[in-house]
Every structure is written in structure tokens, then in C-alpha cells.
Design a protein around this motif. Structure first.
Motif, PDB file in Angstrom:
ATOM      1  N   UNK A 210       5.826 -12.371  40.792  1.00 20.11           N
ATOM      2  CA  UNK A 210       4.174 -11.965  40.601  1.00 20.11           C
ATOM      3  C   UNK A 210       3.358 -12.514  41.803  1.00 20.11           C
ATOM      4  N   UNK A 211       3.700 -14.005  42.000  1.00 21.82           N
ATOM      5  CA  UNK A 211       2.904 -14.379  43.007  1.00 21.82           C
ATOM      6  C   UNK A 211       3.364 -13.850  44.331  1.00 21.82           C
ATOM      7  N   UNK A 212       4.187 -13.617  44.544  1.00 23.48           N
ATOM      8  CA  UNK A 212       4.838 -12.837  45.881  1.00 23.48           C
ATOM      9  C   UNK A 212       3.952 -11.558  46.138  1.00 23.48           C
ATOM     10  N   UNK A 213       4.090 -10.829  45.137  1.00 26.97           N
ATOM     11  CA  UNK A 213       3.328  -9.481  44.949  1.00 26.97           C
ATOM     12  C   UNK A 213       1.851  -9.734  45.283  1.00 26.97           C
ATOM     13  N   UNK A 214       1.227 -10.835  44.743  1.00 25.30           N
ATOM     14  CA  UNK A 214       0.057 -11.226  44.564  1.00 25.30           C
ATOM     15  C   UNK A 214      -0.328 -11.775  46.227  1.00 25.30           C
ATOM     16  N   UNK A 215       0.502 -12.297  46.728  1.00 24.32           N
ATOM     17  CA  UNK A 215       0.283 -12.770  48.225  1.00 24.32           C
ATOM     18  C   UNK A 215       0.226 -11.328  49.193  1.00 24.32           C
ATOM     19  N   UNK A 216       1.198 -10.555  48.951  1.00 30.56           N
ATOM     20  CA  UNK A 216       1.464  -9.367  49.857  1.00 30.56           C
ATOM     21  C   UNK A 216       0.178  -8.566  49.564  1.00 30.56           C
ATOM     22  N   UNK A 217      -0.385  -8.291  48.445  1.00 36.21           N
ATOM     23  CA  UNK A 217      -1.560  -7.613  48.175  1.00 36.21           C
ATOM     24  C   UNK A 217      -2.810  -8.444  48.685  1.00 36.21           C
ATOM     25  N   UNK A 218      -2.961  -9.742  48.648  1.00 35.51           N
ATOM     26  CA  UNK A 218      -3.928 -10.563  49.263  1.00 35.51           C
ATOM     27  C   UNK A 218      -3.955 -10.222  50.954  1.00 35.51           C
ATOM     28  N   UNK A 219      -2.778 -10.261  51.559  1.00 39.18           N
ATOM     29  CA  UNK A 219      -2.669 -10.363  52.831  1.00 39.18           C
ATOM     30  C   UNK A 219      -3.238  -8.921  53.673  1.00 39.18           C
ATOM     31  N   UNK A 220      -2.579  -7.985  52.670  1.00 35.32           N
ATOM     32  CA  UNK A 220      -2.848  -6.622  53.061  1.00 35.32           C
ATOM     33  C   UNK A 220      -1.929  -5.856  53.799  1.00 35.32           C
ATOM     34  N   UNK A 221      -2.601  -4.796  54.196  1.00 29.22           N
ATOM     35  CA  UNK A 221      -1.483  -3.573  54.949  1.00 29.22           C
ATOM     36  C   UNK A 221      -1.113  -4.166  56.235  1.00 29.22           C
ATOM     37  N   UNK A 222      -1.881  -4.950  56.926  1.00 28.99           N
ATOM     38  CA  UNK A 222      -1.223  -5.549  58.171  1.00 28.99           C
ATOM     39  C   UNK A 222      -0.196  -6.500  58.280  1.00 28.99           C
ATOM     40  N   UNK A 223       0.249  -6.816  57.016  1.00 25.91           N
ATOM     41  CA  UNK A 223       1.615  -7.657  56.982  1.00 25.91           C
ATOM     42  C   UNK A 223       2.572  -7.135  56.024  1.00 25.91           C
ATOM     43  N   UNK A 224       3.692  -7.632  56.603  1.00 24.07           N
ATOM     44  CA  UNK A 224       4.978  -6.949  56.177  1.00 24.07           C
ATOM     45  C   UNK A 224       5.829  -8.211  55.573  1.00 24.07           C
ATOM     46  N   UNK A 225       5.731  -8.024  53.949  1.00 23.63           N
ATOM     47  CA  UNK A 225       6.423  -9.260  53.483  1.00 23.63           C
ATOM     48  C   UNK A 225       7.899  -8.560  52.720  1.00 23.63           C
ATOM     49  N   UNK A 226       8.948  -9.069  53.154  1.00 20.13           N
ATOM     50  CA  UNK A 226      10.170  -8.442  52.793  1.00 20.13           C
ATOM     51  C   UNK A 226      11.041  -9.587  51.924  1.00 20.13           C
ATOM     52  N   UNK A 227      11.097  -9.293  50.560  1.00 22.65           N
ATOM     53  CA  UNK A 227      11.632 -10.388  49.742  1.00 22.65           C
ATOM     54  C   UNK A 227      12.982  -9.356  49.312  1.00 22.65           C
ATOM     55  N   UNK A 228      14.054 -10.317  49.153  1.00 21.26           N
ATOM     56  CA  UNK A 228      15.355  -9.981  48.813  1.00 21.26           C
ATOM     57  C   UNK A 228      15.921 -10.892  47.618  1.00 21.26           C
ATOM     58  N   UNK A 229      16.427 -10.118  46.524  1.00 18.36           N
ATOM     59  CA  UNK A 229      16.927 -11.113  45.546  1.00 18.36           C
ATOM     60  C   UNK A 229      16.948 -10.544  44.050  1.00 18.36           C
ATOM     61  N   UNK A 230      17.317 -10.868  43.063  1.00 12.94           N
ATOM     62  CA  UNK A 230      18.113 -12.102  43.360  1.00 12.94           C
ATOM     63  C   UNK A 230      19.550 -12.109  44.033  1.00 12.94           C
ATOM     64  N   UNK A 231      19.907 -13.050  44.590  1.00 11.13           N
ATOM     65  CA  UNK A 231      21.231 -13.076  45.740  1.00 11.13           C
ATOM     66  C   UNK A 231      21.814 -14.543  45.025  1.00 11.13           C
ATOM     67  N   UNK A 232      23.230 -14.430  45.188  1.00 18.84           N
ATOM     68  CA  UNK A 232      23.916 -15.520  45.249  1.00 18.84           C
ATOM     69  C   UNK A 232      23.357 -16.658  46.170  1.00 18.84           C
ATOM     70  N   UNK A 233      23.027 -17.985  45.761  1.00 19.29           N
ATOM     71  CA  UNK A 233      22.688 -18.966  46.493  1.00 19.29           C
ATOM     72  C   UNK A 233      23.369 -19.714  47.836  1.00 19.29           C
ATOM     73  N   UNK A 234      23.437 -18.795  48.686  1.00 17.79           N
ATOM     74  CA  UNK A 234      24.414 -19.124  49.887  1.00 17.79           C
ATOM     75  C   UNK A 234      23.643 -20.115  50.737  1.00 17.79           C
ATOM     76  N   UNK A 235      22.277 -20.272  50.467  1.00 13.16           N
ATOM     77  CA  UNK A 235      21.559 -21.222  51.411  1.00 13.16           C
ATOM     78  C   UNK A 235      21.475 -22.698  50.927  1.00 13.16           C
ATOM     79  N   UNK A 236      22.052 -22.578  49.636  1.00 10.70           N
ATOM     80  CA  UNK A 236      21.919 -24.026  48.725  1.00 10.70           C
ATOM     81  C   UNK A 236      23.258 -24.646  48.409  1.00 10.70           C
ATOM     82  N   UNK A 237      24.239 -23.984  48.940  1.00 15.20           N
ATOM     83  CA  UNK A 237      25.701 -24.620  48.808  1.00 15.20           C
ATOM     84  C   UNK A 237      25.821 -25.921  49.718  1.00 15.20           C
TER      85      UNK A 237
END
Length: 237
Positions: A210-237
Motif C-alpha cells: 500500500x505504501x509503495x502504491x501511495x509513493x507511485x501515486x504521489x510521484x506521478x506519471x513522470x516516474x516509473x516504479x517497478x516492484x517485483x515480489x514476493x520473491x525468494x530472498x536471494x539478496x539476504x542469504x
């Protein structure tokens, strides 16, 4: 025969692997190697292993199946060792580390976010908000024939872009880290100003999204936020 290693799980993990294929052509059969309280999911390694689409998808499918039933330590694609005994030895040697990471990742998934701003919109913003950039641009547009002006404007714009990208990246991360257990920043490439992974507890997924979507709405159409998940936690192993 060489062994391909997919991931490490607790010995008590259900390890339901029926219907999931391993890497290779034809696909290798999956099996588990046990040592104490840990297990590794493995298969025979094909001789010509390459990051082909089918093999990448097979590797990911194993992680997702295991992740659906419990905590998993996913290895990056392409990890190969000599045999099952070598896998068993590593499970024993690194038992304390693997157990600690499984505990740290319990009940969590990774969400990966990249963000960019349209170049034209960013340039308009800089010209609107920077008196010096606007002055230089107006002098160039007036026809003043000086090679120093475009160079000075280019350097100023580059500095402004870097400052604004850093500020926006920090602002986005600051909002979302409230709902994350951990975060990992990576170097942004191309037009992106942000490349970050968040470790999110399942109980916090809804407010995080919900917060990520709120940020996307606040920033507006000039911004491109690309969120992927849920994913296996590769970055935290």
C-alpha cells in the motif's frame, strides 16, 4: 557426477518437490542431501549448463515451491559442486551460519524495487527550479555563440540530476523501510535512480504494498516504479 545445488532448508521443511523439474535437458530429477538439522535440494548437474531460459525458470520454480511451504536459503543460479558428500560437508561446516540465516528470513519474502524518472520531465524540473540552469539555457537559446555555455549547462544539469536522484532514492527507501525487516541497495543502472531489495515480513506485506502504491501515486506519471515480489530472498542469504 557433479551436483547442482538449488537451496538450503531446515531438515523439518516439507520439501515437497513432486511435479517440479530440475535444470538440464532432459530435466534432472530433484533430491535432497541431509546433514543434521539442514537439507540441501540438489540434482545432477548437466555438463553444458548455461543460463538458458528453461534452466533459469527451473531454478526459480524450485525456490518458489520450497518458499510456499517454509523458509528457504536460495542459491544463485549455477552453483555446482563435486558430489553429494561435498554438499553434506558444507552443510556441516556452515551449519551455524545457515541456521542463523534461516531464522533471520523466517516468514519473509523479498520485494525488489527499481525506479526511474522521465528524462524530459527531470530536465524541465531542473530548469524550473535552478536559477543558474535557467539563465544558462536562456543565453544559449538567445543565440549567444560561446562553446563554454553548453558545457557549463551540461555540467550543472549532471550535478542536479545526481543530487535529485540521490534525494528521491533516499526518500523512497525511508518510507518503505518502515515495513521491512532489512534492505539491500544495489547500483542503479540505465535510467534508474533506485535499485533496492526489501526483506518484508508476511504480516507487513499489505502495508508495504500500500505504501509503495501511495509513493507511485504521489510521484506521478513522470516516474516509473517497478516492484517485483514476493520473491525468494536471494539478496539476504
Amino acid at each position: 557426477m557433479a551436483v547442482y545445488v538449488y537451496s538450503v532448508v531446515a531438515a523439518g521443511h516439507p520439501q515437497r518437490l513432486d511435479g517440479v523439474d530440475g535444470v538440464g535437458d532432459p530435466p534432472a530429477d530433484l533430491r535432497t542431501v541431509h546433514n543434521g538439522k539442514l537439507s540441501a535440494v540438489v540434482s545432477d548437474a548437466p555438463e553444458d549448463l548455461r543460463p538458458k531460459r528453461r534452466d533459469l525458470a527451473a531454478h526459480q520454480s524450485v525456490q518458489e515451491r520450497l518458499m510456499a511451504d517454509g523458509t528457504v536459503l536460495p542459491l544463485q543460479f549455477g552453483f555446482v559442486t563435486s558430489d553429494d558428500d561435498a554438499v553434506k560437508a558444507v552443510l556441516g561446516e556452515r551449519a551455524e551460519l545457515f541456521t542463523e540465516r534461516l531464522r533471520a528470513l523466517e516468514g519473509c519474502a523479498e520485494y525488489h524495487l527499481k525506479a526511474a524518472q522521465q528524462e524530459e520531465a527531470l530536465l524541465r524540473e531542473i530548469l524550473r527550479e535552478s536559477d543558474e540552469a535557467r539563465r544558462l539555457n536562456e543565453e544559449i537559446r538567445s543565440g549567444r555563440n560561446s562553446p563554454e555555455l553548453p558545457l557549463a549547462l551540461g555540467e550543472l544539469v549532471a550535478q542536479e540530476v545526481e543530487v535529485r536522484h540521490d534525494q528521491r532514492a533516499a526518500a523512497v527507501v525511508d518510507v518503505l523501510r518502515e515495513f521491512a525487516r532489512d534492505e539491500r541497495l544495489s547500483q542503479a543502472t540505465g535510467d534508474d535512480f533506485l535499485n533496492v531489495s526489501f526483506l518484508v515480513d508476511r504480516d507487513n506485506e499489505k502495508p508495504f504494498l500500500s505504501s509503495e502504491q501511495g509513493l507511485a501515486d504521489e510521484l506521478g506519471e513522470d516516474f516509473d516504479l517497478r516492484l517485483r515480489g514476493p520473491l525468494p530472498p536471494y539478496s539476504f542469504v
